[in-house]
Design a protein around this motif. Structure first.
Motif, PDB file in Angstrom:
ATOM      1  N   SER A  43       0.829  -1.217   0.000  1.00 12.45           N
ATOM      2  CA  SER A  43       0.000   0.000   0.000  1.00 12.45           C
ATOM      3  C   SER A  43       0.858   1.259   0.000  1.00 12.45           C
ATOM      4  CB  SER A  43      -0.977  -0.001   1.180  1.00 12.45           C
ATOM      5  OG  SER A  43      -0.306   0.181   2.405  1.00 12.45           O
ATOM      6  N   LEU A  44       2.008   1.229   0.673  1.00 11.65           N
ATOM      7  CA  LEU A  44       2.918   2.382   0.636  1.00 11.65           C
ATOM      8  C   LEU A  44       3.486   2.571  -0.770  1.00 11.65           C
ATOM      9  CD1 LEU A  44       4.800   1.887   4.033  1.00 11.65           C
ATOM     10  CD2 LEU A  44       3.123   3.674   3.472  1.00 11.65           C
ATOM     11  N   CYS A  45       3.774   1.465  -1.450  1.00 12.14           N
ATOM     12  CA  CYS A  45       4.235   1.560  -2.843  1.00 12.14           C
ATOM     13  C   CYS A  45       3.161   2.201  -3.715  1.00 12.14           C
ATOM     14  CB  CYS A  45       4.590   0.170  -3.380  1.00 12.14           C
ATOM     15  SG  CYS A  45       6.080  -0.566  -2.662  1.00 12.14           S
ATOM     16  N   ARG A  46       1.928   1.749  -3.561  1.00 11.90           N
ATOM     17  CA  ARG A  46       0.823   2.331  -4.348  1.00 11.90           C
ATOM     18  C   ARG A  46       0.661   3.818  -4.049  1.00 11.90           C
ATOM     19  NH1 ARG A  46      -1.761  -2.363  -2.322  1.00 11.90           N
ATOM     20  NH2 ARG A  46      -1.612  -4.031  -3.855  1.00 11.90           N
ATOM     21  N   ARG A  47       0.745   4.175  -2.776  1.00 11.24           N
ATOM     22  CA  ARG A  47       0.608   5.581  -2.377  1.00 11.24           C
ATOM     23  C   ARG A  47       1.639   6.447  -3.079  1.00 11.24           C
ATOM     24  NH1 ARG A  47       3.227   7.047   3.062  1.00 11.24           N
ATOM     25  NH2 ARG A  47       4.957   7.124   1.593  1.00 11.24           N
ATOM     26  N   ASP A  48       2.839   5.876  -3.285  1.00 11.90           N
ATOM     27  CA  ASP A  48       3.931   6.636  -3.895  1.00 11.90           C
ATOM     28  C   ASP A  48       3.923   6.586  -5.417  1.00 11.90           C
ATOM     29  OD1 ASP A  48       4.744   7.337  -1.390  1.00 11.90           O
ATOM     30  OD2 ASP A  48       6.497   6.032  -1.336  1.00 11.90           O
ATOM     31  N   GLY A  49       2.845   6.088  -6.007  1.00 11.39           N
ATOM     32  CA  GLY A  49       2.700   6.121  -7.453  1.00 11.39           C
ATOM     33  C   GLY A  49       3.175   4.879  -8.181  1.00 11.39           C
ATOM     34  N   CYS A  50       3.539   3.842  -7.448  1.00 11.29           N
ATOM     35  CA  CYS A  50       3.916   2.586  -8.100  1.00 11.29           C
ATOM     36  C   CYS A  50       2.666   1.944  -8.692  1.00 11.29           C
ATOM     37  CB  CYS A  50       4.576   1.635  -7.107  1.00 11.29           C
ATOM     38  SG  CYS A  50       6.122   2.255  -6.418  1.00 11.29           S
ATOM     39  N   THR A  51       2.834   1.231  -9.772  1.00 13.69           N
ATOM     40  CA  THR A  51       1.707   0.594 -10.452  1.00 13.69           C
ATOM     41  C   THR A  51       1.914  -0.916 -10.500  1.00 13.69           C
ATOM     42  OG1 THR A  51       2.761   0.880 -12.600  1.00 13.69           O
ATOM     43  CG2 THR A  51       1.260   2.635 -11.871  1.00 13.69           C
ATOM     44  N   GLU A  52       0.851  -1.617 -10.864  1.00 18.60           N
ATOM     45  CA  GLU A  52       0.878  -3.076 -10.994  1.00 18.60           C
ATOM     46  C   GLU A  52       1.397  -3.748  -9.721  1.00 18.60           C
ATOM     47  OE1 GLU A  52       2.796  -4.358 -14.659  1.00 18.60           O
ATOM     48  OE2 GLU A  52       2.204  -2.480 -15.617  1.00 18.60           O
ATOM     49  N   VAL A  53       1.165  -3.121  -8.582  1.00 17.29           N
ATOM     50  CA  VAL A  53       1.667  -3.624  -7.303  1.00 17.29           C
ATOM     51  C   VAL A  53       0.797  -4.781  -6.845  1.00 17.29           C
ATOM     52  CG1 VAL A  53       2.103  -3.040  -4.886  1.00 17.29           C
ATOM     53  CG2 VAL A  53       2.541  -1.343  -6.673  1.00 17.29           C
ATOM     54  N   ARG A  54       1.451  -5.883  -6.511  1.00 17.48           N
ATOM     55  CA  ARG A  54       0.722  -7.030  -5.970  1.00 17.48           C
ATOM     56  C   ARG A  54       1.588  -7.770  -4.960  1.00 17.48           C
ATOM     57  NH1 ARG A  54       2.890  -8.440 -10.762  1.00 17.48           N
ATOM     58  NH2 ARG A  54       3.562 -10.583 -11.116  1.00 17.48           N
ATOM     59  N   ARG A  55       0.934  -8.243  -3.922  1.00 19.23           N
ATOM     60  CA  ARG A  55       1.615  -9.053  -2.912  1.00 19.23           C
ATOM     61  C   ARG A  55       1.670 -10.483  -3.422  1.00 19.23           C
ATOM     62  NH1 ARG A  55       1.271 -12.544   1.002  1.00 19.23           N
ATOM     63  NH2 ARG A  55      -0.916 -12.979   0.665  1.00 19.23           N
ATOM     64  N   VAL A  56       2.851 -11.064  -3.416  1.00 13.89           N
ATOM     65  CA  VAL A  56       3.018 -12.425  -3.907  1.00 13.89           C
ATOM     66  C   VAL A  56       3.659 -13.319  -2.853  1.00 13.89           C
ATOM     67  CG1 VAL A  56       3.137 -11.771  -6.341  1.00 13.89           C
ATOM     68  CG2 VAL A  56       5.248 -11.862  -4.990  1.00 13.89           C
ATOM     69  N   GLY A  57       3.918 -12.768  -1.660  1.00  7.72           N
ATOM     70  CA  GLY A  57       4.596 -13.508  -0.600  1.00  7.72           C
ATOM     71  C   GLY A  57       3.853 -14.756  -0.186  1.00  7.72           C
ATOM     72  N   GLY A  58       4.580 -15.668   0.412  1.00  4.11           N
ATOM     73  CA  GLY A  58       4.043 -16.940   0.868  1.00  4.11           C
ATOM     74  C   GLY A  58       5.001 -18.043   0.486  1.00  4.11           C
ATOM     75  N   SER A  59       4.589 -19.263   0.701  1.00  8.90           N
ATOM     76  CA  SER A  59       5.476 -20.362   0.332  1.00  8.90           C
ATOM     77  C   SER A  59       5.640 -20.389  -1.187  1.00  8.90           C
ATOM     78  CB  SER A  59       4.914 -21.687   0.836  1.00  8.90           C
ATOM     79  OG  SER A  59       3.669 -21.959   0.249  1.00  8.90           O
ATOM     80  N   HIS A  60       6.801 -20.742  -1.626  1.00  4.48           N
ATOM     81  CA  HIS A  60       7.139 -20.805  -3.051  1.00  4.48           C
ATOM     82  C   HIS A  60       7.023 -19.444  -3.741  1.00  4.48           C
ATOM     83  CE1 HIS A  60       7.046 -25.034  -2.254  1.00  4.48           C
ATOM     84  NE2 HIS A  60       5.763 -25.027  -2.042  1.00  4.48           N
ATOM     85  N   ASP A  61       7.424 -18.373  -3.032  1.00  2.42           N
ATOM     86  CA  ASP A  61       7.330 -17.033  -3.623  1.00  2.42           C
ATOM     87  C   ASP A  61       8.593 -16.621  -4.378  1.00  2.42           C
ATOM     88  OD1 ASP A  61       9.171 -16.396  -1.627  1.00  2.42           O
ATOM     89  OD2 ASP A  61       7.756 -15.229  -0.435  1.00  2.42           O
ATOM     90  N   ASN A  62       9.569 -17.520  -4.447  1.00  4.08           N
ATOM     91  CA  ASN A  62      10.830 -17.249  -5.146  1.00  4.08           C
ATOM     92  C   ASN A  62      11.545 -16.001  -4.634  1.00  4.08           C
ATOM     93  OD1 ASN A  62      10.903 -19.476  -7.024  1.00  4.08           O
ATOM     94  ND2 ASN A  62       9.153 -18.495  -8.013  1.00  4.08           N
ATOM     95  N   GLY A  63      11.415 -15.732  -3.339  1.00  3.47           N
ATOM     96  CA  GLY A  63      12.133 -14.624  -2.717  1.00  3.47           C
ATOM     97  C   GLY A  63      11.475 -13.275  -2.833  1.00  3.47           C
ATOM     98  N   ALA A  64      10.288 -13.207  -3.408  1.00  4.42           N
ATOM     99  CA  ALA A  64       9.586 -11.924  -3.563  1.00  4.42           C
ATOM    100  C   ALA A  64       8.357 -11.889  -2.666  1.00  4.42           C
ATOM    101  CB  ALA A  64       9.162 -11.728  -5.012  1.00  4.42           C
ATOM    102  N   ASP A  65       8.116 -10.747  -2.067  1.00  3.79           N
ATOM    103  CA  ASP A  65       6.889 -10.550  -1.298  1.00  3.79           C
ATOM    104  C   ASP A  65       5.938  -9.596  -2.007  1.00  3.79           C
ATOM    105  OD1 ASP A  65       7.618 -12.234   0.897  1.00  3.79           O
ATOM    106  OD2 ASP A  65       8.961 -10.660   1.596  1.00  3.79           O
ATOM    107  N   VAL A  66       6.520  -8.632  -2.725  1.00  6.19           N
ATOM    108  CA  VAL A  66       5.727  -7.650  -3.472  1.00  6.19           C
ATOM    109  C   VAL A  66       6.414  -7.427  -4.821  1.00  6.19           C
ATOM    110  CG1 VAL A  66       4.891  -5.250  -3.524  1.00  6.19           C
ATOM    111  CG2 VAL A  66       4.958  -6.500  -1.343  1.00  6.19           C
ATOM    112  N   LEU A  67       5.619  -7.348  -5.868  1.00  6.90           N
ATOM    113  CA  LEU A  67       6.116  -7.024  -7.203  1.00  6.90           C
ATOM    114  C   LEU A  67       5.365  -5.802  -7.714  1.00  6.90           C
ATOM    115  CD1 LEU A  67       6.137 -10.593  -8.808  1.00  6.90           C
ATOM    116  CD2 LEU A  67       8.121  -9.293  -8.006  1.00  6.90           C
ATOM    117  N   GLY A  68       5.971  -5.069  -8.620  1.00  6.45           N
ATOM    118  CA  GLY A  68       5.288  -3.921  -9.204  1.00  6.45           C
ATOM    119  C   GLY A  68       6.219  -3.104 -10.072  1.00  6.45           C
ATOM    120  N   ARG A  69       5.742  -1.909 -10.403  1.00  7.71           N
ATOM    121  CA  ARG A  69       6.527  -0.962 -11.210  1.00  7.71           C
ATOM    122  C   ARG A  69       6.640   0.349 -10.456  1.00  7.71           C
ATOM    123  NH1 ARG A  69       7.766  -2.109 -16.318  1.00  7.71           N
ATOM    124  NH2 ARG A  69       6.749  -3.903 -17.269  1.00  7.71           N
ATOM    125  N   LEU A  70       7.839   0.902 -10.477  1.00  9.87           N
ATOM    126  CA  LEU A  70       8.059   2.222  -9.897  1.00  9.87           C
ATOM    127  C   LEU A  70       7.367   3.267 -10.768  1.00  9.87           C
ATOM    128  CD1 LEU A  70      11.816   1.738  -9.023  1.00  9.87           C
ATOM    129  CD2 LEU A  70       9.942   2.011  -7.387  1.00  9.87           C
TER     130      LEU A  70
END
Length: 142
Positions: A12-39
């Motif tokens: 949500s902080l990323c979205r607030r700062d104008g990032c787009t396509e932000v999605r939470r992907v964390g959990g088991s088998h997340d390949n080391g990412a918790d959030v993905l998106g575009r600055l």
């Protein structure tokens, strides 16, 4: 706050700062990412969230996972956000690999309105002088 709630807060902080396509992907088998998106400038980002006790630290071995995630997701920028602090070797690792390292103090600033990209100027530094760290250790290292 649970780990999932922390990841949602970061997203949500990323979205607030104008990032787009932000999605939470964390959990088991997340390949080391918790959030993905575009600055806001269009670069892709991968975010790893570390919600640890205040007495813990982030070791450089933990940042190697983020390096792998950056490669795996072909991200332009890697960000690590933590509720604690980085060890000196992990701070150095983050700077060497051009990660944006957001420790507990910068997380507070970010949460209170400072933009994510403005934190890149201090990138992991500013974890306090020895008195600040000693006070933090005394307060939270139980």
């Amino acid at each position: 706050m649970t780990g999932t709630e922390f990841e949602e807060l970061v997203a949500s902080l990323c979205r607030r700062d104008g990032c787009t396509e932000v999605r939470r992907v964390g959990g088991s088998h997340d390949n080391g990412a918790d959030v993905l998106g575009r600055l806001p400038d269009g670069r892709t980002m991968v975010v790893q969230c570390k919600r640890y006790a205040p007495s813990s630290t982030i070791a450089s071995r933990e940042l190697r996972d983020l390096l792998g995630a950056k490669v795996h997701f072909r991200a332009d920028v890697a960000v690590v956000v933590t509720t604690t602090r980085f060890t000196r070797p992990s701070e150095k690792f983050a700077v060497e690999h051009e990660f944006l390292a957001v420790h507990r103090d910068h997380l507070g600033l970010w949460n209170n309105g400072t933009s994510l990209l403005s934190l890149s100027g201090v990138n992991g530094h500013g974890q306090g002088d020895s008195r600040h760290r000693a006070h933090w250790k005394q307060a939270y290292d139980k």
